[in-house]
Design an enzyme around this catalytic site. Sequence first.
Site, PDB file in Angstrom:
ATOM      1  N   HIS A 139       0.536  -1.467  -0.200  1.00  0.00           N
ATOM      2  CA  HIS A 139      -0.019  -0.216  -0.179  1.00  0.00           C
ATOM      3  C   HIS A 139       1.422   1.374  -0.023  1.00  0.00           C
ATOM      4  CE1 HIS A 139      -4.208  -1.535   0.276  1.00  0.00           C
ATOM      5  NE2 HIS A 139      -3.474  -2.231   1.417  1.00  0.00           N
ATOM      6  N   ASP A 146      -7.607  -2.414  -1.085  1.00  0.00           N
ATOM      7  CA  ASP A 146      -7.995  -2.975  -0.385  1.00  0.00           C
ATOM      8  C   ASP A 146      -9.661  -2.381  -1.164  1.00  0.00           C
ATOM      9  OD1 ASP A 146      -6.403  -4.213   1.414  1.00  0.00           O
ATOM     10  OD2 ASP A 146      -6.644  -2.610   2.925  1.00  0.00           O
ATOM     11  N   GLU A 203      -6.143 -11.990   4.244  1.00  0.00           N
ATOM     12  CA  GLU A 203      -7.742 -10.986   3.366  1.00  0.00           C
ATOM     13  C   GLU A 203      -8.376 -11.421   2.002  1.00  0.00           C
ATOM     14  OE1 GLU A 203      -5.329  -7.048   4.379  1.00  0.00           O
ATOM     15  OE2 GLU A 203      -4.709  -8.215   6.558  1.00  0.00           O
TER      16      GLU A 203
END
Length: 230
Positions: A139, A146, A203
């Site tokens: 990120h 996300d 995730e």
Amino acid sequence: MTSDSWRIIPFLCLSFGLAACASQGGTRSAFVPARSIELAKNFDLVDVRRVIPDVVIDLCYATSHNATQRPLYPARMPCLLRIETAEKLKTAQTLLRAQGYGLRIWDAYRPPEAQKTLHCQAGSTGMFLSPEATGWSRHCGGIAVDLTLVDAHGNVLRMPTGFDQDLANASRHYRGNDAVVKQNLQILQAAMQQVGFIQLESEWWHFDDKDYLHDPQQIVYARQLAISLP
């Protein structure tokens, strides 16, 4: 002029002087999103809204709805990604729109300063590893995003968990019994994989740009983009 007036003048001068200093300081530290977007071009980062006008953006770290329960970004934080990564996401959005769906972005470029805060305050969740031990999140270079799936009206569809929640059940390999959740996840995964993203195993909401997985990534600090963090 009375004798008391002479006592008031120095006080007024001091008050005006302090107010002027406060005003100048506020001007220097004021956050201007357009300025940050312009500076981002120096690092090949682009405002996602300009690339994908119809994407839904809901940066959770600009609110208290995150693992730290407080804002980590300024309220008007721009959603930034590397240019090539944003173009891939645009193609994914196009694919999903053709099926009656779309994307909702929860996080994109993340300042390293915010990553440190996440590790310090929410590292116990297992979702935010130590930068010193494992390196910076992708990120921090604008090559990870996300997100989740929404319907044609922008409503979030059911997924295995919420964002940054319940890591024990957040795997990309859904093992639950909810057929709707399974279908939604598969639709999202298919579109993202088709355009060149790889999903994080633990995730379901985290996708990395495959083209930058093994190359050294740039790390862009908030100060380099004139982003004033809370």
